[in-house]
Design a protein around this motif. Sequence first.
Motif, PDB file in Angstrom:
ATOM      1  N   TRP A  35      57.968  27.298  76.398  1.00  0.00           N
ATOM      2  CA  TRP A  35      57.028  27.154  75.307  1.00  0.00           C
ATOM      3  C   TRP A  35      55.993  26.089  75.647  1.00  0.00           C
ATOM      4  O   TRP A  35      56.270  25.141  76.379  1.00  0.00           O
ATOM      5  CB  TRP A  35      57.729  26.751  74.026  1.00  0.00           C
ATOM      6  N   THR A  36      54.795  26.252  75.099  1.00  0.00           N
ATOM      7  CA  THR A  36      53.762  25.226  75.255  1.00  0.00           C
ATOM      8  C   THR A  36      53.542  24.570  73.891  1.00  0.00           C
ATOM      9  O   THR A  36      53.957  25.099  72.853  1.00  0.00           O
ATOM     10  CB  THR A  36      52.438  25.811  75.775  1.00  0.00           C
ATOM     11  N   LEU A  37      52.899  23.412  73.895  1.00  0.00           N
ATOM     12  CA  LEU A  37      52.715  22.651  72.667  1.00  0.00           C
ATOM     13  C   LEU A  37      51.246  22.327  72.448  1.00  0.00           C
ATOM     14  O   LEU A  37      50.579  21.800  73.336  1.00  0.00           O
ATOM     15  CB  LEU A  37      53.524  21.349  72.726  1.00  0.00           C
ATOM     16  N   ASP A  38      50.764  22.641  71.260  1.00  0.00           N
ATOM     17  CA  ASP A  38      49.411  22.287  70.823  1.00  0.00           C
ATOM     18  C   ASP A  38      49.588  21.253  69.713  1.00  0.00           C
ATOM     19  O   ASP A  38      50.309  21.502  68.750  1.00  0.00           O
ATOM     20  CB  ASP A  38      48.707  23.541  70.303  1.00  0.00           C
ATOM     21  N   THR A  39      48.964  20.080  69.849  1.00  0.00           N
ATOM     22  CA  THR A  39      49.104  19.025  68.843  1.00  0.00           C
ATOM     23  C   THR A  39      47.771  18.719  68.176  1.00  0.00           C
ATOM     24  O   THR A  39      46.718  18.845  68.784  1.00  0.00           O
ATOM     25  CB  THR A  39      49.637  17.723  69.471  1.00  0.00           C
ATOM     26  N   VAL A  45      50.257  15.221  61.210  1.00  0.00           N
ATOM     27  CA  VAL A  45      50.653  15.558  62.577  1.00  0.00           C
ATOM     28  C   VAL A  45      51.119  17.007  62.593  1.00  0.00           C
ATOM     29  O   VAL A  45      51.994  17.403  61.823  1.00  0.00           O
ATOM     30  CB  VAL A  45      51.776  14.633  63.085  1.00  0.00           C
ATOM     31  N   MET A  46      50.510  17.794  63.475  1.00  0.00           N
ATOM     32  CA  MET A  46      50.874  19.198  63.608  1.00  0.00           C
ATOM     33  C   MET A  46      51.351  19.452  65.030  1.00  0.00           C
ATOM     34  O   MET A  46      50.632  19.153  65.991  1.00  0.00           O
ATOM     35  CB  MET A  46      49.674  20.094  63.292  1.00  0.00           C
ATOM     36  N   LEU A  47      52.551  19.969  65.154  1.00  0.00           N
ATOM     37  CA  LEU A  47      53.122  20.370  66.443  1.00  0.00           C
ATOM     38  C   LEU A  47      53.270  21.881  66.404  1.00  0.00           C
ATOM     39  O   LEU A  47      54.082  22.412  65.648  1.00  0.00           O
ATOM     40  CB  LEU A  47      54.492  19.716  66.652  1.00  0.00           C
ATOM     41  N   HIS A  48      52.461  22.581  67.193  1.00  0.00           N
ATOM     42  CA  HIS A  48      52.492  24.043  67.211  1.00  0.00           C
ATOM     43  C   HIS A  48      53.033  24.501  68.559  1.00  0.00           C
ATOM     44  O   HIS A  48      52.370  24.350  69.578  1.00  0.00           O
ATOM     45  CB  HIS A  48      51.096  24.620  66.964  1.00  0.00           C
ATOM     46  N   TYR A  49      54.244  25.029  68.540  1.00  0.00           N
ATOM     47  CA  TYR A  49      54.880  25.529  69.761  1.00  0.00           C
ATOM     48  C   TYR A  49      54.521  26.994  69.942  1.00  0.00           C
ATOM     49  O   TYR A  49      54.768  27.829  69.069  1.00  0.00           O
ATOM     50  CB  TYR A  49      56.397  25.334  69.688  1.00  0.00           C
ATOM     51  N   MET A  50      53.921  27.285  71.089  1.00  0.00           N
ATOM     52  CA  MET A  50      53.417  28.619  71.418  1.00  0.00           C
ATOM     53  C   MET A  50      54.288  29.257  72.502  1.00  0.00           C
ATOM     54  O   MET A  50      54.986  28.556  73.243  1.00  0.00           O
ATOM     55  CB  MET A  50      51.981  28.511  71.939  1.00  0.00           C
ATOM     56  N   ASP A  51      54.189  30.567  72.638  1.00  0.00           N
ATOM     57  CA  ASP A  51      54.906  31.250  73.712  1.00  0.00           C
ATOM     58  C   ASP A  51      54.303  30.856  75.065  1.00  0.00           C
ATOM     59  O   ASP A  51      53.268  30.193  75.129  1.00  0.00           O
ATOM     60  CB  ASP A  51      54.902  32.763  73.508  1.00  0.00           C
TER      61      ASP A  51
END
Length: 139
Positions: A35-39, A45-51
Amino acid sequence: MAKEIKYNHNSITISEIKEKVDFTVLTPQKISDDWTLDTKIKPWVMLHYMDSNDTKLLVAIHLRKGFPLSDDDFPYRQQVDINGNKGYFQEWEKSGEVDKSGDIITGGLLNWIQDGTSVEMNSFRLSKEQMLEIARSMK
């Protein structure tokens, strides 16, 4: 040894976020290696875990300074335990239906307070059990 996080979209790091906010920044310890992480840090604070292809949001975790939660705030949600904290889970209204990308909608919305931090997690792609496993790994 801590697992290396794969950031995307020129995100700032978790360490940088911790320097900018006045509350505990909780992060999941049990996430997939690919997974990758977009912050983002505004307005919270937003942590968006992507495929791994960075095309699908798998789970979104939003953090802010904690505020009291009560059962009255979540009258239609199921109570769950997250690390000894009372949490609230509600599945999506369209759970089980197929979305525009052809995936079955699963998961829902999960809220709790931990270490003075208000946490809201949501996912359309992970099951309730997977979301709870991630939530319980937050440190």
